[in-house]
Design an enzyme around this catalytic site. Sequence first.
Site, PDB file in Angstrom:
ATOM      1  N   CYS A  77     -44.953 -29.656  -3.328  1.00  0.00           N
ATOM      2  CA  CYS A  77     -44.387 -30.294  -4.515  1.00  0.00           C
ATOM      3  C   CYS A  77     -43.835 -31.651  -4.086  1.00  0.00           C
ATOM      4  O   CYS A  77     -42.955 -31.714  -3.214  1.00  0.00           O
ATOM      5  CB  CYS A  77     -43.274 -29.410  -5.072  1.00  0.00           C
ATOM      6  SG  CYS A  77     -42.354 -30.157  -6.431  1.00  0.00           S
ATOM      7  N   CYS A 190     -48.561 -35.757  -7.963  1.00  0.00           N
ATOM      8  CA  CYS A 190     -47.909 -34.494  -8.338  1.00  0.00           C
ATOM      9  C   CYS A 190     -48.969 -33.418  -8.159  1.00  0.00           C
ATOM     10  O   CYS A 190     -50.124 -33.605  -8.574  1.00  0.00           O
ATOM     11  CB  CYS A 190     -47.445 -34.553  -9.793  1.00  0.00           C
ATOM     12  SG  CYS A 190     -46.960 -32.939 -10.473  1.00  0.00           S
TER      13      CYS A 190
HETATM   14  N1  DGL Z   1     -45.810 -30.126  -8.764  1.00  0.00           N
HETATM   15  C1  DGL Z   1     -44.670 -30.922  -8.641  1.00  0.00           C
HETATM   16  C2  DGL Z   1     -44.876 -32.210  -7.905  1.00  0.00           C
HETATM   17  O1  DGL Z   1     -45.764 -32.290  -7.088  1.00  0.00           O
HETATM   18  C3  DGL Z   1     -43.570 -30.879  -9.641  1.00  0.00           C
HETATM   19  C4  DGL Z   1     -43.889 -30.909 -11.082  1.00  0.00           C
HETATM   20  C5  DGL Z   1     -42.655 -30.609 -11.885  1.00  0.00           C
HETATM   21  O2  DGL Z   1     -42.128 -29.517 -11.729  1.00  0.00           O
HETATM   22  O3  DGL Z   1     -42.221 -31.495 -12.629  1.00  0.00           O
HETATM   23  O4  DGL Z   1     -44.127 -33.144  -8.075  1.00  0.00           O
END
Ligand code: DGL
Length: 285
Positions: A77, A190
């Site tokens: 993440c 993301c």
């Molecule tokens: N998948 C996440 C990222 O890479 C976070 C997305 C979220 O929860 O807003 O930033």
Amino acid sequence: MHADARSPIGVFDSGVGGLSVLEALREALPHERFVYYADTAHAPYGERGDAYVLARTLAVANDLVEGRGVKALVVACNTATAAAIHELRALWPGLPIVGVEPALKPAVAASRGRIAVLATRGTLASAKFRRLQETAAPRAQVVAVPCDGLADAIERADAGEIDALCARYMQAAGPFGAGAGETDTVVLGCTHYPFATGVLRRHAPASVRFLDTGAPVSLRTRQLLAEAGLLAGPGAAGGIELTGSGDLPALEAAARRWLAPAPGAQASKDTDPAQRVTPQALPAA
Ligand code: DGL
């Protein structure tokens, strides 16, 4: 809890996004066991602010490291990496910990024009992203596009909303082309966004390249495990255990949809190949 080569690797994200990283990890490390933690009850992270994301990341990491004895931690993440990677490394200095960051370095190497970075508001506002931009792309033309709501829409597999948001954010990422001041490279900053690549692509010419971070993260994880003497043996059966703070059947359904079936993958037991789409495309979108 003492970890050794037979222990699993912990992978986590606010929700299903990290599955895009897990897919690359499983490909690079087929003999490893993975515990994937989706913090769905507290998702999305992207628009909640650093203190919240830091607290959630520490809680999940504690569950994986102390509770489940993982031998390495992959923070799949970008938002959590930006908010908490330094604290995680300070808390568990001996543990291999791999974070993700927008693929700005490869983008600079490949681009001849402008680079668009699609990411959460939290990632783009972070000191970590500012430093990355200063070191990796001091002279590059970079347009940062905070994609409010997109990870959440992907989480809910809301095809209509994904379509509308992708159209809006790609408009902000353009104009596209190979000319001066035109965007030729889109960085998916993301881990949820690779699941919307098919939709995003519809809003740009075919020549535009899309970059994500699954492959480099998996190679880095393999390297750290090898250096620590913690790689699972070639005879070991790999596998995936899914867990998290939210609805487990929904997570299993997402894993069936987005992960290639593999022996040992718990969530792939009753995979219907017709239901499966590649990570590059969302169903009905
Ligand atoms: N998948 C996440 C990222 O890479 C976070 C997305 C979220 O929860 O807003 O930033």
